[in-house]
Scaffold this active site. Sequence first.
Site, short mmCIF file in Angstrom:
data_model
loop_
_atom_site.label_atom_id
_atom_site.label_comp_id
_atom_site.label_asym_id
_atom_site.label_seq_id
_atom_site.Cartn_x
_atom_site.Cartn_y
_atom_site.Cartn_z
N ASN A 11 0.87 -1.18 0.00
CA ASN A 11 0.00 0.00 0.00
C ASN A 11 0.90 1.23 0.00
O ASN A 11 1.52 1.54 1.01
CB ASN A 11 -0.88 -0.04 1.26
CG ASN A 11 -1.71 1.22 1.42
OD1 ASN A 11 -1.79 2.05 0.52
ND2 ASN A 11 -2.32 1.35 2.60
N LYS A 13 0.10 4.31 -0.25
CA LYS A 13 -0.49 5.51 0.37
C LYS A 13 -0.22 6.73 -0.52
O LYS A 13 -0.25 6.61 -1.73
CB LYS A 13 0.03 5.67 1.79
CG LYS A 13 -0.15 4.37 2.59
CD LYS A 13 0.08 4.51 4.06
CE LYS A 13 -0.15 3.15 4.74
NZ LYS A 13 -0.04 3.21 6.19
N HIS A 94 -9.51 1.35 4.71
CA HIS A 94 -8.25 1.53 5.45
C HIS A 94 -8.50 2.48 6.63
O HIS A 94 -9.26 3.44 6.51
CB HIS A 94 -7.16 2.08 4.52
CG HIS A 94 -5.81 2.01 5.15
ND1 HIS A 94 -5.38 2.92 6.09
CD2 HIS A 94 -4.81 1.10 5.01
CE1 HIS A 94 -4.15 2.57 6.48
NE2 HIS A 94 -3.80 1.48 5.84
N GLU A 96 -6.82 4.78 7.82
CA GLU A 96 -6.52 6.20 7.55
C GLU A 96 -7.71 6.88 6.88
O GLU A 96 -7.96 8.06 7.11
CB GLU A 96 -5.24 6.30 6.71
CG GLU A 96 -4.01 6.02 7.57
CD GLU A 96 -2.81 5.47 6.82
OE1 GLU A 96 -2.77 5.55 5.58
OE2 GLU A 96 -1.90 4.93 7.50
N GLU A 164 -5.50 -4.79 10.52
CA GLU A 164 -4.42 -3.83 10.76
C GLU A 164 -4.69 -3.06 12.05
O GLU A 164 -5.49 -2.11 12.07
CB GLU A 164 -4.33 -2.83 9.60
CG GLU A 164 -4.03 -3.46 8.27
CD GLU A 164 -3.46 -2.46 7.28
OE1 GLU A 164 -2.36 -2.70 6.80
OE2 GLU A 164 -4.10 -1.42 7.03
N GLY A 170 2.64 2.07 10.67
CA GLY A 170 3.66 3.10 10.51
C GLY A 170 4.39 3.46 11.79
O GLY A 170 5.11 4.46 11.85
N SER A 209 3.39 -2.36 10.20
CA SER A 209 4.84 -2.44 10.41
C SER A 209 5.45 -3.79 10.04
O SER A 209 6.43 -4.23 10.65
CB SER A 209 5.20 -2.05 11.85
OG SER A 209 4.82 -0.71 12.12
P1 PGA Z 1 2.87 0.12 7.51
O1 PGA Z 1 1.40 0.36 6.89
O2 PGA Z 1 3.36 -1.19 6.95
O3 PGA Z 1 3.68 1.29 7.08
O4 PGA Z 1 2.69 0.03 9.00
C1 PGA Z 1 0.50 -0.70 6.69
C2 PGA Z 1 -0.80 -0.17 6.15
O5 PGA Z 1 -1.28 0.87 6.62
O6 PGA Z 1 -1.39 -0.79 5.23
#
Ligand code: PGA
Length: 249
Positions: A11, A13, A94, A96, A164, A170, A209
């Site tokens: 992803n 982003k 997601h 976010e 997640e 992140g 992560s």
């Molecule tokens: P990350 O993000 O691997 O940077 O923690 C995962 C995601 O939000 O899909």
Amino acid sequence: MTTRRPLIAGNWKMNGLKASLGEISAIAAEAAASPAVDVALFVPATLIAPAAAAAPDFLIGGQDVHENESGAHTGCVSAAMLVEAGAKGVIVGHSERRTDQHETSDTVAAKASRAKAAGLSVILCVGESLAVRDAGNAEEVVSAQLIESLPQEAASDWLSIAYEPIWAIGTGRVATVEAIDAMHRALRAALRGVIGEDADKLRILYGGSVNGENAAEIFAVADVDGGLVGGASLTAGKFVPIIKAARSA
Ligand code: PGA
């Protein structure tokens, strides 16, 4: 890992310009060399067409889709637009977007339905906040969120789930293997209650992560069927070791 075919999805982003197309080609080449693993990259909408052209046999997807077919929705992207640009899949729900764009689980279910109708595969994301994790009822809360977010036509041939934990995205902080195991079992049990035996074929990915160092341990969990990877999917150098971990899980 399990008999379900693993899916390793990146992803990107709000990252990626045409200068990154070389990374996409390198990742697609590794995917082609890993026939037992499905690999996909979910790139910004502006990069879908050039990425699909640079890697025509590879699964390029979008990161969101509008729940309506078309209309007065400034700034949004429809399922047909994604398909025309060359996307074969899309992420919905997601955390976010649930946070920044206030998307509800009902909206997420409608987005998944719209994407499926257009022929896209879908990764539907769920996950708990740190407050919920600390309160001790994360499995119950995330299972309920999953059921609310599931479209009526949910089935393993087009839908995958990504668990997640928000506090692991992140942050470099990964859920323990025990917590991932408990959550993935709970989610599969919840899915069984809605779609029956097909739940045993539906892929449940872990995200938060994931990197080249921790991937093997996470993918060894029985109900983990791959990963949704943010930061560590931005370069072939970081993403390829994760694909390799899935290959040997
Ligand atoms: P990350 O993000 O691997 O940077 O923690 C995962 C995601 O939000 O899909």
